[in-house]
Scaffold this motif. Structure first.
Motif, short mmCIF file in Angstrom:
data_model
loop_
_atom_site.label_atom_id
_atom_site.label_comp_id
_atom_site.label_asym_id
_atom_site.label_seq_id
_atom_site.Cartn_x
_atom_site.Cartn_y
_atom_site.Cartn_z
N ALA A 129 -40.13 -2.04 13.82
CA ALA A 129 -39.42 -2.74 14.89
C ALA A 129 -40.09 -2.57 16.25
O ALA A 129 -40.04 -3.47 17.09
CB ALA A 129 -37.97 -2.26 14.96
N ALA A 130 -40.74 -1.43 16.47
CA ALA A 130 -41.36 -1.14 17.76
C ALA A 130 -42.85 -1.47 17.80
O ALA A 130 -43.49 -1.30 18.84
CB ALA A 130 -41.16 0.34 18.11
N ALA A 131 -43.39 -1.97 16.68
CA ALA A 131 -44.85 -2.08 16.56
C ALA A 131 -45.47 -3.05 17.56
O ALA A 131 -46.52 -2.75 18.15
CB ALA A 131 -45.21 -2.50 15.13
N GLY A 153 -51.47 2.33 6.43
CA GLY A 153 -50.63 1.89 7.54
C GLY A 153 -50.38 0.40 7.50
O GLY A 153 -50.35 -0.21 6.43
N ALA A 154 -50.19 -0.19 8.67
CA ALA A 154 -49.85 -1.61 8.79
C ALA A 154 -50.74 -2.29 9.82
O ALA A 154 -51.11 -1.70 10.84
CB ALA A 154 -48.38 -1.78 9.20
N ILE A 155 -51.07 -3.55 9.54
CA ILE A 155 -51.74 -4.41 10.51
C ILE A 155 -50.65 -5.06 11.37
O ILE A 155 -49.66 -5.57 10.85
CB ILE A 155 -52.57 -5.50 9.81
N VAL A 156 -50.86 -5.05 12.69
CA VAL A 156 -49.89 -5.61 13.64
C VAL A 156 -50.58 -6.70 14.45
O VAL A 156 -51.68 -6.48 14.98
CB VAL A 156 -49.34 -4.52 14.58
N LEU A 157 -49.93 -7.88 14.57
CA LEU A 157 -50.54 -9.04 15.20
C LEU A 157 -49.69 -9.56 16.35
O LEU A 157 -48.46 -9.52 16.30
CB LEU A 157 -50.71 -10.18 14.19
N ALA A 182 -42.13 -10.34 10.10
CA ALA A 182 -42.51 -11.25 11.17
C ALA A 182 -41.39 -11.38 12.19
O ALA A 182 -40.31 -10.81 12.03
CB ALA A 182 -42.88 -12.61 10.61
N LEU A 183 -41.69 -12.12 13.26
CA LEU A 183 -40.75 -12.27 14.38
C LEU A 183 -40.30 -10.89 14.86
O LEU A 183 -39.13 -10.66 15.17
CB LEU A 183 -39.57 -13.14 13.97
N ALA A 184 -41.27 -9.97 14.90
CA ALA A 184 -41.00 -8.59 15.30
C ALA A 184 -41.05 -8.49 16.82
O ALA A 184 -42.11 -8.46 17.42
CB ALA A 184 -42.03 -7.65 14.67
N ARG A 185 -39.89 -8.46 17.41
CA ARG A 185 -39.79 -8.41 18.88
C ARG A 185 -38.38 -7.95 19.26
O ARG A 185 -37.45 -8.09 18.48
CB ARG A 185 -40.08 -9.78 19.48
#
Length: 264
Positions: free
Chosen positions: A137-139, A198-202, A245-248
């Motif tokens: 959620a904070a990425a 880990g995770a890729i964050v875009l 997605a739509l992580a904001r």
């Protein structure tokens, strides 16, 4: 041709016609050259070119490991920059299967593909670790704090690598979202980072090629500030890739493979 990532230009702000000085990101032709032959020309930010060349070569499936690039030289010309590479063994033969000849716009990830079957390629099945829900959620907010070129220009994308318990440990920026991801993947490979940890964050939407590149890198989780396309979601489902997605704003929407999201 400037190799500085941005240039300052005068403009006027309306209403009121107030004079301002605006920083604009540079776009530079970057040629990927293998064994003396140009394979692709991309418009990109003129920084982290070694990372870009390594990541592009990996995500195109030309090589499977960064060590298979035996020599990499960055050569600046008046018209742009060449990333000259020499590959181990018979890796040059892979170029014939996925050959490109493109001088495409910055948002174009599949320009110059010569057949329909080459555009939607088979992807490896990805693995990956669990990541706590609050970190997902904070990425994107965490990535936002690692974008100095965006702070200067307000006109570039970023890709970052999130390690559970450590946050965003690496980030790369570019005028093109595909390029930013290639630069990140190349930087990770050159530093020996395992993408499955880990995770890729875009900072962008999730298109087909963003899923393809993430899967080719071996990451099991992809987090993006915007939405996926329908076909990108189908590819993520098929590759076993967890897509958030739509992580904001402290939340996100989970589209597939929820098992890697660790909830309290």
């Amino acid at each position: 041709m400037s190799q500085h990532p941005f240039a300052r230009h005068a403009a006027t702000r309306h209403p009121g016609a107030s004079p301002i000085l605006r920083s604009l990101p540079e776009e530079t032709p970057i040629a990927m050259v293998y064994h003396g032959s140009t394979h692709a020309v991309m418009m990109a930010s003129p920084q982290d070119i070694e990372d870009f060349a390594t990541g592009f070569t990996l995500t195109e499936g030309v090589i499977e490991d960064a060590s298979q690039i035996e020599d990499l030289r960055i050569v600046a010309h008046e018209a742009g920059i060449e990333a000259q590479m020499w590959l181990a063994g018979d890796r040059g033969e892979r170029l014939a299967a996925r050959r490109r000849s493109m001088a495409g716009p910055v948002g174009c990830g599949l320009c110059g593909i010569e057949s329909l079957s080459a555009a939607i390629r088979d992807l490896p099945q990805v693995g990956g670790v669990g990541i706590p829900e609050p970190e997902i959620a904070a990425a994107t907010d965490a990535l936002r704090a690692m974008q100095p070129l965006h702070d200067e220009t307000r006109a570039v994308h970023a890709a970052g690598f999130l390690l559970p318990g450590q946050g965003i440990v690496l980030a790369r920026e570019d005028v093109g979202r595909h390029n930013a991801l290639d630069k990140l993947i190349g930087a990770m490979a050159r530093q020996g980072m395992d993408a499955s940890k880990g995770a890729i964050v875009l900072t962008s939407r999730v298109s087909v090629e963003m899923v393809q590149k993430t899967a080719m890198a071996g990451a099991g989780v992809l987090v993006a500030v915007s939405a996926p396309t329908a076909h990108a979601l189908r590819l993520a489902e098929g590759a076993g890739l967890t897509l958030a997605a739509l992580a904001r704003g402290g939340g996100f929407e989970l589209f597939c493979h929820p098992g890697r999201i660790v909830t309290a």
